[in-house]
Design an enzyme around this catalytic site. Structure first.
Site, mmCIF file in Angstrom:
data_model
loop_
_atom_site.group_PDB
_atom_site.id
_atom_site.type_symbol
_atom_site.label_atom_id
_atom_site.label_comp_id
_atom_site.label_asym_id
_atom_site.label_seq_id
_atom_site.Cartn_x
_atom_site.Cartn_y
_atom_site.Cartn_z
ATOM 1 N N GLY A 76 0.868 -1.164 0.000
ATOM 2 C CA GLY A 76 0.000 0.000 0.000
ATOM 3 C C GLY A 76 0.903 1.211 0.000
ATOM 4 O O GLY A 76 2.128 1.094 -0.150
ATOM 5 N N GLY B 271 3.251 3.129 1.375
ATOM 6 C CA GLY B 271 4.092 2.968 2.557
ATOM 7 C C GLY B 271 4.978 4.144 2.868
ATOM 8 O O GLY B 271 5.484 4.265 3.989
ATOM 9 N N ARG C 82 4.753 14.577 -6.623
ATOM 10 C CA ARG C 82 4.578 14.363 -8.063
ATOM 11 C C ARG C 82 3.169 14.787 -8.472
ATOM 12 O O ARG C 82 2.220 14.698 -7.686
ATOM 13 C CB ARG C 82 4.830 12.904 -8.453
ATOM 14 C CG ARG C 82 3.800 11.934 -7.973
ATOM 15 C CD ARG C 82 3.896 10.583 -8.686
ATOM 16 N NE ARG C 82 5.102 9.858 -8.356
ATOM 17 C CZ ARG C 82 5.179 8.937 -7.391
ATOM 18 N NH1 ARG C 82 4.116 8.661 -6.652
ATOM 19 N NH2 ARG C 82 6.293 8.303 -7.164
ATOM 20 N N ASP D 138 1.394 -3.191 -9.012
ATOM 21 C CA ASP D 138 1.103 -2.032 -8.164
ATOM 22 C C ASP D 138 1.775 -0.773 -8.686
ATOM 23 O O ASP D 138 1.557 0.310 -8.136
ATOM 24 C CB ASP D 138 1.540 -2.298 -6.719
ATOM 25 C CG ASP D 138 3.016 -2.599 -6.603
ATOM 26 O OD1 ASP D 138 3.450 -3.612 -7.180
ATOM 27 O OD2 ASP D 138 3.744 -1.836 -5.947
ATOM 28 N N ASP E 165 6.230 6.496 -10.566
ATOM 29 C CA ASP E 165 6.902 5.752 -9.498
ATOM 30 C C ASP E 165 8.206 5.138 -9.990
ATOM 31 O O ASP E 165 8.293 3.954 -10.274
ATOM 32 C CB ASP E 165 5.974 4.678 -8.921
ATOM 33 C CG ASP E 165 6.315 4.389 -7.459
ATOM 34 O OD1 ASP E 165 7.259 4.997 -6.939
ATOM 35 O OD2 ASP E 165 5.634 3.544 -6.850
#
Length: 468
Positions: free
Chosen positions: A86, A88, A175, A250, A260
């Site tokens: 999730g 984190g 971001r 993910d 990411d």
């Protein structure tokens, strides 16, 4: 434009996220603010003090959500399912509209621990933040749909990491991107057999990222749209010579926008086996396997949607991906070559000849694209490029080589040696001038490639997109 806060995420309810608080950082030194991106959402007039309040202390933006939200998700990591992940070390900070009326998110990286941090400290190394600036700036210039690094603020902590020299400096990054809805969010709901929230999330994504209201065929419609958008992203990665490094489910955004960035690299040559992550021993996410990896992740979305849809229409939606990828990689390579398309058969033949020539010659990718832009390949490119040279003769340039960039002796590139040299100057001398110079050079290249009125970024034309 005016800042236009939104609260779309509230439509999903409490099952999707946890309210969290940002870490209290000992220092806040502004290192990078993206005023170009800020202008797209009405925040370019913030002074530096207000910028730090909002993007280091995380004081809510006027009218935006009152508390940050850590999103819940699962995912396959190197093909192994993990239900214990999730947000984190990040959270959704605010939502707003951009100048094209698209719903946008400001999300963080390194903002502190959340319920999903497990044993992590929730922090970001300053080097990681610098690397993300370089990745997103370069990808944007090369026509890849990517998040933008919005802010980087050094936070005055000493971090220890097992895979780099420690202690190292810390930072918090923000971001800007078109949503944070990952395939892994759907996977989590499927894991818990939560059909009602799967339907709710499907409608949310269709409404806010594709401009459509959910109908009876909502699951297969969503899957078809995601298959097309992610196929486009795969094609853009290949044309850019970019290796994301960690294409886990993910890390795949259902808007089809890359985000990411961890162990990314740009490939120096067209080498299908080139990897970015030192821990990718099997080459699962190697340069040439990225379309396969993204397709596999979209299959996990299809598997999740089987709870609310029959299998046959989902299979039909997935079947869009291969043809879409062929179309999109062709368009992306033609765009980077600076050529106008002719017809699908000839265009595909040109791209295949380009791949063959680059593979056989091991020519530097950035140099090749620089020299070949507009279709005039220099005679110094020998026998491996003979077929390509003949095919190029039938093409027209999409724009002239009239920008000063084309007079440079060397192309703008972003190889790992350059990244490390930029970081070394910061780490050893606190000298940020090489980073700033590189950002300016990348944006200059982007101007030369994209030009006035260029519609390469089709996602800037609106939220929705018709499918045949």
């Amino acid at each position: 434009m005016l800042f236009t806060p939104q609260h779309a995420i509230d439509e999903l309810g409490d099952e999707f996220a946890d309210p969290v608080s940002a870490a209290p950082f000992p220092e806040t030194i502004l290192r990078f603010r993206n005023d170009r991106a800020a202008a797209e959402i009405g925040l370019e007039d913030l002074d530096d003090a207000a910028w730090i309040r909002h993007f280091a202390r995380f004081e809510p933006l006027p009218g935006a959500q009152p508390r940050p939200l850590a999103l819940r998700y699962h995912g396959h990591q190197f093909r192994v399912y993990n239900p214990e992940i999730g947000d984190g070390r990040g959270f959704l900070f605010a939502q707003m509209l951009d100048e094209n009326g698209r719903l946008m998110d400001l999300g963080t990286k390194g903002s502190g621990q959340t319920p999903y941090s497990r044993f992590g400290d929730g922090r970001l190394t300053l080097k990681g933040g610098v690397r993300e600036i370089l990745a997103t700036e370069m990808l944007e210039a090369l026509g890849v749909e990517t998040s933008r690094t919005f802010s980087l603020i050094e936070t005055g902590e000493q971090l220890h990491r097992g895979d780099e020299p420690s202690p190292t400096r810390s930072a918090v990054m923000v971001r800007l991107n078109h949503g944070h809805i990952r395939i892994g969010i759907f996977q989590r709901l499927a894991y818990f057999q939560d059909t009602e929230n799967l339907k709710r999330l499907t409608g949310y994504v269709l409404r806010h990222y594709y401009g459509e209201e959910a109908k009876d065929d909502a699951p297969q419609r969503l899957l078809a749209l995601v298959a097309e958008r992610t196929a486009r992203l795969a094609g853009q990665f290949m044309a850019a010579g970019f290796v994301h490094g960690v294409l886990n489910s993910d890390n795949i955004n259902v808007s089809g926008e890359s985000f990411d960035y961890g162990p990314w690299r740009f490939a120096p040559t067209w080498d299908p086996g080139f990897t970015a992550a030192y821990f990718d021993h099997a080459g699962l996410y190697a340069f040439g396997r990225q379309p396969e990896a993204i397709f596999w992740d979209v299959m996990q979305l299809a598997s999740s949607l089987r709870l609310i849809c029959d299998e046959a229409p989902l299979v039909a939606a997935m079947d869009r991906f291969p043809a879409a990828y062929t179309r999109e990689v062709t368009a992306a390579v033609l765009w980077r070559l600076g050529l106008k398309p002719r017809n699908p058969e000839q265009d595909r033949a040109l791209v295949q000849a380009t791949e063959r020539a680059l593979t056989a010659s091991k020519a530097p990718l950035d140099r090749f694209y620089f020299d070949a832009f507009g279709g005039q390949l220099p005679q110094s490119y020998g026998e491996p490029f003979a077929e390509l040279r003949g095919l190029l003769a039938g093409y027209e340039p999409r724009k002239p080589r009239d920008h000063p960039y084309w007079e440079d002796s060397e192309p703008c590139s972003m190889l790992i040696e350059e990244v490390e040299a930029i970081w070394s100057r910061i780490a050893e001398q606190d000298d940020w001038s090489p980073l700033n110079a590189k950002i300016a050079a990348i944006r200059r290249m982007g101007e030369a490639l994209q030009g006035s009125g260029d519609a390469r970024h089709r996602w800037n034309e609106g939220r929705g997109e018709a499918l045949a």
